[in-house]
Design a protein around this motif. Structure first.
Motif, PDB file in Angstrom:
ATOM      1  N   UNK A  36       0.830  -1.204   0.000  1.00  0.00           N
ATOM      2  CA  UNK A  36       0.000   0.000   0.000  1.00  0.00           C
ATOM      3  C   UNK A  36       0.866   1.256   0.000  1.00  0.00           C
ATOM      4  N   UNK A  37       1.966   1.231   0.749  1.00  0.00           N
ATOM      5  CA  UNK A  37       2.888   2.370   0.730  1.00  0.00           C
ATOM      6  C   UNK A  37       3.524   2.505  -0.649  1.00  0.00           C
ATOM      7  N   UNK A  38       3.887   1.383  -1.253  1.00  0.00           N
ATOM      8  CA  UNK A  38       4.451   1.434  -2.602  1.00  0.00           C
ATOM      9  C   UNK A  38       3.456   2.018  -3.594  1.00  0.00           C
ATOM     10  N   UNK A  39       2.189   1.645  -3.463  1.00  0.00           N
ATOM     11  CA  UNK A  39       1.158   2.184  -4.348  1.00  0.00           C
ATOM     12  C   UNK A  39       1.117   3.708  -4.252  1.00  0.00           C
ATOM     13  N   UNK A  40       1.079   4.225  -3.016  1.00  0.00           N
ATOM     14  CA  UNK A  40       1.051   5.671  -2.836  1.00  0.00           C
ATOM     15  C   UNK A  40       2.326   6.317  -3.376  1.00  0.00           C
ATOM     16  N   UNK A  41       3.480   5.683  -3.131  1.00  0.00           N
ATOM     17  CA  UNK A  41       4.747   6.245  -3.600  1.00  0.00           C
ATOM     18  C   UNK A  41       4.821   6.279  -5.116  1.00  0.00           C
ATOM     19  N   UNK A  42       4.332   5.245  -5.784  1.00  0.00           N
ATOM     20  CA  UNK A  42       4.353   5.230  -7.245  1.00  0.00           C
ATOM     21  C   UNK A  42       3.475   6.338  -7.819  1.00  0.00           C
ATOM     22  N   UNK A  43       2.312   6.575  -7.205  1.00  0.00           N
ATOM     23  CA  UNK A  43       1.449   7.668  -7.669  1.00  0.00           C
ATOM     24  C   UNK A  43       2.139   9.011  -7.486  1.00  0.00           C
ATOM     25  N   UNK A  44       2.827   9.194  -6.359  1.00  0.00           N
ATOM     26  CA  UNK A  44       3.548  10.448  -6.113  1.00  0.00           C
ATOM     27  C   UNK A  44       4.680  10.623  -7.117  1.00  0.00           C
ATOM     28  N   UNK A  45       5.480   9.582  -7.326  1.00  0.00           N
ATOM     29  CA  UNK A  45       6.614   9.682  -8.238  1.00  0.00           C
ATOM     30  C   UNK A  45       6.162   9.891  -9.675  1.00  0.00           C
ATOM     31  N   UNK A  46       5.085   9.235 -10.068  1.00  0.00           N
ATOM     32  CA  UNK A  46       4.585   9.412 -11.434  1.00  0.00           C
ATOM     33  C   UNK A  46       4.101  10.841 -11.645  1.00  0.00           C
ATOM     34  N   UNK A  47       3.382  11.379 -10.668  1.00  0.00           N
ATOM     35  CA  UNK A  47       2.869  12.750 -10.801  1.00  0.00           C
ATOM     36  C   UNK A  47       4.012  13.754 -10.904  1.00  0.00           C
ATOM     37  N   UNK A  48       5.054  13.583 -10.097  1.00  0.00           N
ATOM     38  CA  UNK A  48       6.165  14.519 -10.120  1.00  0.00           C
ATOM     39  C   UNK A  48       7.009  14.355 -11.388  1.00  0.00           C
ATOM     40  N   UNK A  49       7.148  13.115 -11.871  1.00  0.00           N
ATOM     41  CA  UNK A  49       7.884  12.902 -13.120  1.00  0.00           C
ATOM     42  C   UNK A  49       7.158  13.573 -14.285  1.00  0.00           C
ATOM     43  N   UNK A  50       5.819  13.452 -14.303  1.00  0.00           N
ATOM     44  CA  UNK A  50       5.052  14.083 -15.373  1.00  0.00           C
ATOM     45  C   UNK A  50       5.172  15.605 -15.311  1.00  0.00           C
ATOM     46  N   UNK A  51       5.223  16.166 -14.108  1.00  0.00           N
ATOM     47  CA  UNK A  51       5.361  17.616 -13.963  1.00  0.00           C
ATOM     48  C   UNK A  51       6.696  18.104 -14.504  1.00  0.00           C
ATOM     49  N   UNK A  52       7.721  17.248 -14.480  1.00  0.00           N
ATOM     50  CA  UNK A  52       9.020  17.620 -15.021  1.00  0.00           C
ATOM     51  C   UNK A  52       9.113  17.337 -16.512  1.00  0.00           C
ATOM     52  N   UNK A  53       8.054  16.812 -17.090  1.00  0.00           N
ATOM     53  CA  UNK A  53       8.102  16.440 -18.495  1.00  0.00           C
ATOM     54  C   UNK A  53       8.791  15.125 -18.741  1.00  0.00           C
ATOM     55  N   UNK A  54       8.974  14.326 -17.677  1.00  0.00           N
ATOM     56  CA  UNK A  54       9.656  13.039 -17.810  1.00  0.00           C
ATOM     57  C   UNK A  54       8.698  11.871 -17.661  1.00  0.00           C
ATOM     58  N   UNK A  55       9.232  10.744 -17.242  1.00  0.00           N
ATOM     59  CA  UNK A  55       8.424   9.530 -17.129  1.00  0.00           C
ATOM     60  C   UNK A  55       8.912   8.725 -15.929  1.00  0.00           C
ATOM     61  N   UNK A  56       8.062   7.803 -15.509  1.00  0.00           N
ATOM     62  CA  UNK A  56       8.394   6.900 -14.415  1.00  0.00           C
ATOM     63  C   UNK A  56       8.556   5.494 -14.973  1.00  0.00           C
ATOM     64  N   UNK A  57       9.682   4.865 -14.642  1.00  0.00           N
ATOM     65  CA  UNK A  57       9.910   3.465 -14.977  1.00  0.00           C
ATOM     66  C   UNK A  57       9.973   2.661 -13.685  1.00  0.00           C
ATOM     67  N   UNK A  58       9.411   1.463 -13.711  1.00  0.00           N
ATOM     68  CA  UNK A  58       9.375   0.602 -12.533  1.00  0.00           C
ATOM     69  C   UNK A  58      10.010  -0.730 -12.896  1.00  0.00           C
ATOM     70  N   UNK A  59      10.884  -1.207 -12.018  1.00  0.00           N
ATOM     71  CA  UNK A  59      11.514  -2.503 -12.199  1.00  0.00           C
ATOM     72  C   UNK A  59      11.445  -3.306 -10.916  1.00  0.00           C
TER      73      UNK A  59
END
Length: 574
Positions: free
Chosen positions: A123-146
């Motif tokens: 559940x913490x990972x879910x919230x963290x991924x949403x936060x990281x994706x939103x901030x990456x999009x704001x920078x014009x970038x992308x989020x990759x997950x491995x």
């Protein structure tokens, strides 16, 4: 998700939370806001979105003044339908493009999917991924997950609606080790922003940061966000402790019932379907091998059978949505070697019965109706035929009434009567493992090459524009008008082609490790996420800003390299 259905504190998150239900979004609210504050302190979006730089395509969100004129006409004539589309996020907006000279790397999340992160940790990972994706999009970038523990690490990205189900399905029976983290980190670029979402036990085993650098991770290592449950109730964990650097804080978890539904994927929402028809499953991954072999707007794809070639008309027509197109399969005997679309004709060379035969769909060519050539005259040995079967079809060009085909390092000229002559060597670097690269063939450049380009180690050309490089990463480009640009990138990527993004040239690159396709312009880099993720390199048109990628087995997307917009989708059971 409509902002009106979210708590006031999460209203700005409407776009990022559209992949989950409003109930789950509200339950995750405390985690999201606190994590966003802590992440923002360490990775502020200092450069903002940048300066406006025109329109970059179409989107499902935006300001009222960005709505397409057709949507306003719908509001006047059919207001109830307009409101329905607004609520369901079906309205189309002009998506603004921004320009920024600030360096942008990818945001990369390495996920611990071991047993210790089951339940509360996920559940913490879910919230963290949403936060990281939103901030990456704001920078014009992308989020990759491995996922840690996989060798090689399979990186996946995209919008949350596509990313979250893949992340949720990633469960591993063993705990990852620090060596797994180092293995995954070794594949990242220097500019990437790396995060590790893990258990405290793994976090404690990660190499310590150098003294005096508390706020920054050690070079080559990710920033670590660790979590574990700390308070329990009758129905399970109620609070979790999250540790980021030296900051530790306790946060409430969603109620047990909605938490269980979230971990089962029941609270995830898929993106609205496009107007394109869902193509049937076709060949195994990579078997389609799309190719633009001539300057015609026709895509050629290998069929499931070695004697089948599928032709698709991909001329761009002004449409608001991606459209499904009907491919036409040409079934021939033996094995398809080369093909090309010329006017209204499709000409194919195929090997059958020990001879190379010619097939023409459309008006007949000049000369005898049938053509038969000894494969040895074309340099087609058995081993080469086997290798060609796993690559895109070779280009088949016309020179007057003759046919030209590059085979075994030489251009072969085939006269209408079947006579074969050697027409000279192919250019350096044109014969590649992924197929013949016409962007690197000097003889197909209609103008005289600049002296620097003729001597350079790497050469590209397209529609009167030439590009050259010594290291394969920093390129000098001379446009048709004589203007020069410098295009450069840092990641370990292969240049697929050269296109014109409006009036500006752009390199199209593909990184086999991350399966990412990018357009490199003089003013920045844009990731073409809708054409990324395939098992083989996409095809780039030699004169038009078109790209074709087999993004999943049997599903090929064709679209614009400038906007990243998909024009056509198709699949075939051939």
């Amino acid at each position: 998700m409509s902002a009106a259905r979210l708590p006031a504190g999460l209203a700005p998150w409407a776009g990022a939370l559209s992949a989950i239900s409003p109930e789950l979004a509200a339950a995750l609210g405390p985690l999201l806001r606190r994590l966003d504050t802590l992440v923002g302190e360490r990775e502020p979006v200092t450069d903002g979105p940048g300066e406006p730089d025109g329109v970059g395509g179409l989107g499902r969100t935006g300001r009222p003044d960005q709505l397409l004129p057709a949507e306003w006409l719908l509001a006047e004539d059919h207001p109830e339908e307009f409101l329905r589309r607004y609520v369901d996020r079906e309205l189309l907006y002009l998506a603004p493009e921004f320009h920024s000279t600030a360096p942008r790397g990818r945001t990369v999340a390495m996920v611990d999917a071991g047993p210790s992160q089951a339940g509360a940790g996920r559940l913490v990972q879910l919230a963290a991924l949403l936060v990281l994706h939103r901030r990456a999009a704001a920078r014009g970038g992308e989020l990759l997950v491995g996922v840690l523990g996989d060798e090689p690490v399979q990186w996946f990205g995209g919008e949350p609606a596509d990313l979250l189900p893949v992340w949720l399905a990633a469960r591993r029976g063993a705990e990852p080790t620090p060596e797994d983290v180092e293995f995954a980190a070794a594949a990242l670029d220097a500019a990437d922003r790396a995060w590790l979402l893990a258990s405290p036990r793994l976090a404690d085993r990660i190499a310590e940061r150098p003294p005096g650098r508390v706020a920054d991770p050690a070079p080559g290592l990710p920033r670590v966000l660790a979590s574990e449950p700390t308070r329990w109730g009758p129905a399970g964990a109620t609070h979790v402790t999250v540790r980021l650097d030296r900051t530790t804080f306790e946060l409430p978890l969603p109620a047990a019932d909605i938490a269980v539904r979230a971990l089962r994927g029941a609270e995830f929402r898929r993106a609205a379907p496009t107007a394109a028809a869902q193509p049937p499953a076709a060949a195994p991954p990579g078997r389609g091998l799309p190719a633009f072999t001539t300057e015609a707007p026709f895509l050629l794809v290998r069929g499931r059978d070695a004697g089948t070639v599928v032709a698709v008309d991909v001329r761009d027509v002004e449409r608001r949505h991606a459209s499904a197109v009907q491919p036409k399969a040409h079934r021939l005997h033996g094995r398809v070697i080369a093909a090309g679309r010329h006017g209204r004709r499709l000409v194919v060379l195929h090997l059958a019965g020990g001879r190379v035969l010619r097939y023409v769909s459309g008006r007949p060519l000049a000369g005898p109706a049938e053509l038969s050539v000894d494969p040895a005259e074309l340099g087609l040995g058995e081993g080469l035929v086997e290798r060609l079967a796993g690559r895109p079809v070779l280009p088949l060009l016309r020179a007057g009434d003759d046919l030209l085909v590059p085979v075994a390092g030489r251009w072969r000229r085939i006269a209408p009567d079947g006579t074969v002559t050697d027409d000279g060597p192919v250019g350096r670097g044109t014969e590649r493992e992924r197929g013949f690269d016409r962007f690197r063939e000097p003889r197909l450049f209609a103008r005289a090459l600049p002296p620097d380009a003729a001597r350079a180690r790497h050469l590209l050309h397209a529609d009167g524009t030439a590009a050259w490089s010594e290291d394969g990463k920093s390129w000098t480009v001379q446009t048709r008008t004589g203007d020069r640009r410098t295009l450069a990138f840092r990641e370990n990527a292969e240049v697929l082609g050269l296109v014109h993004d409006g009036r500006e040239p752009a390199l199209i690159t593909w990184s086999p490790g991350g399966r990412l396709v990018r357009a490199v312009r003089a003013d920045g880099v844009r990731t073409l996420s809708r054409f990324s993720g395939g098992d083989v390199a996409p095809a780039v048109h030699p004169t038009l800003p078109l790209i074709a990628a087999e993004t999943s087995p049997g599903r090929i997307a064709v679209g614009d390299t400038a906007t990243g917009r998909i024009h056509h989708l198709f699949g075939s059971d051939e």
